[in-house]
Design an enzyme around this catalytic site. Sequence first.
Site, PDB file in Angstrom:
ATOM      1  N   HIS A 529       0.820  -1.216   0.000  1.00  0.00           N
ATOM      2  CA  HIS A 529       0.000   0.000   0.000  1.00  0.00           C
ATOM      3  C   HIS A 529       0.858   1.272   0.000  1.00  0.00           C
ATOM      4  CE1 HIS A 529      -3.667   2.064   0.016  1.00  0.00           C
ATOM      5  NE2 HIS A 529      -4.332   1.382   0.946  1.00  0.00           N
ATOM      6  N   ASP A 533      -2.492   1.700  -4.587  1.00  0.00           N
ATOM      7  CA  ASP A 533      -3.764   1.962  -3.917  1.00  0.00           C
ATOM      8  C   ASP A 533      -4.781   0.872  -4.251  1.00  0.00           C
ATOM      9  OD1 ASP A 533      -2.848   4.324  -2.767  1.00  0.00           O
ATOM     10  OD2 ASP A 533      -3.403   5.504  -4.542  1.00  0.00           O
TER      11      ASP A 533
END
Length: 559
Positions: A529, A533
Amino acid sequence: MSTTVELPALGESVTEGTVTRWLVEVGDTVSVDDPIVEISTDKVDTEVPSPVAGTIEKILVEEDEDIEVGAALVIIGDGSGSAQEEAPATEEPAEEEAPAAEEKKEEAPKASSGSAEGQEVTLPALGESVTEGTITRWLKEVGEEVAVDEPLVEISTDKVDTEVPSPVAGTLLEIRIQEDEDAEVGQVLAIIGDASAASTPAEEKKEEAPAAEEQAEAPKAEEKPAKEKKEEAPAAETSSESTGDVYVTPLVRKLAKQEGIDLSTVKGTGVGGRIRKQDVQAAVEAKKSSAPADEAPKAETDAPAAEKKTAPAAPAASSKRGTTEKAPRIRQTVAKRMVESLATSAQLTTVQEIDLTRLVALRNKAKDGFAAREGAKLTFLPFFTKAVTEALQQFPQFNSSMSDDFKEITYHGSENIGLAVDTPKGLLVPVVKDAGDLNIAGLAKKIGDIAKRARDGQVGPEELSGSTFTISSTGQTGGVFFTPIINQPNVAILGIGSTNKRPAIIQDAEGNDVIAVRSLAYFSLTYDHRVVDGADAGRFLNFLKQRLEEAAFDAELGL
């Protein structure tokens, strides 16, 4: 004079290993390149050859102990020191001749090494991507004459079995790589030169050596037959085994005897059906895995036949219950890297269900013709890998890596796909380099080859590094879906669950919703992350879903 043998570099990023088994004992005599010890690392298990000839004087690292690259493993002596010192003391009249004899003694190895008076024969390139081979059989013995282009040795590789011809004419002075040992392309296999260069010093030594020196060397003469007897023992004990006319090396017979393997039950995979070391090792693994099954029925020999059919025996308990053992190096490495991975990156998983019904039908239609045409088995993994490489080219953030200070993201210029492979020794991740440049046939061959060699313990360290994205599949072990851990320094890993037939709602030709039996699988994408995304992950998985559900691979399969 003695030589201290150190642990050599075994591949990029390999800094240490574990001594798993010594192949020699103190007092044994070894030749140059004879395997002396087995080493296990986090990349590969391999044998370390002796860099010198001599006698094993002292073993410095015990089995199951760790050792760093460059640290001392064993001390090997050349055996010449004691003989030269004792000769003058035992017979003084021979003082004038002893130095001459000693000079000849020193010259003999020089002649046999071939560095000055012979030409080195190296393993030639045997095809694209072939980096090494196994010596299956020497067609000539030391001392024999060979002509230019005369077959010298048989080589077995992961691609082909072939003969290597002699590049020069002369006498075979020395064999550097023994049968059943591996050699890399460019490595010296043998020395060919003028026979007189090697024979003259030896003959003069026999004629001129003083009696005292002969007495000093007598123990060595007695020691050699003892060593030969030790090596030939397995051959004598297994001579009754029905191995036909297939040649079996002493090394293989010795290994078979140690492991209690009947060679008549082993199917050889070498040239002409020859039984290789790897075949015996595979038989050992098969024997271990079948042992509980073999023992279970014996406990019920008195039970009625009807009971045996209707009441199967309970699975035998593992022998490891209630025990403690040292974790194998590969398990230590996996544990360390998985914890480091979770501590390094912010990992999140998104799951997508994909309908593989059309792909299943396409594979079933094409697999027989594909195998006959390409010589490779057509599994689902080449299709998955092809779709993944196309997705990586569309979404390069998944084919990247982040710097330790979080300030840079490197987008890789090629798709190097790591494939998680379950092997007898644990999880390995061999890498298919430049997978984005390959079609379905190329991927099928590469994947089949590297996965098989990973299971057989024949992949090199360079083939276990350099991945930019990883694929892991539950395969035959089942499991609907799972959340894989990223293989650092990758940014993502794709976990593919088992394909199962389940009812699903689809639209028929008229656009009506109907319930149908479909082949469905869950694809789990774990991503970093810090770089990716959730919306990116959704788009990546949707690309895979559309590509695989369309199953438009007909052209690549020749349909």
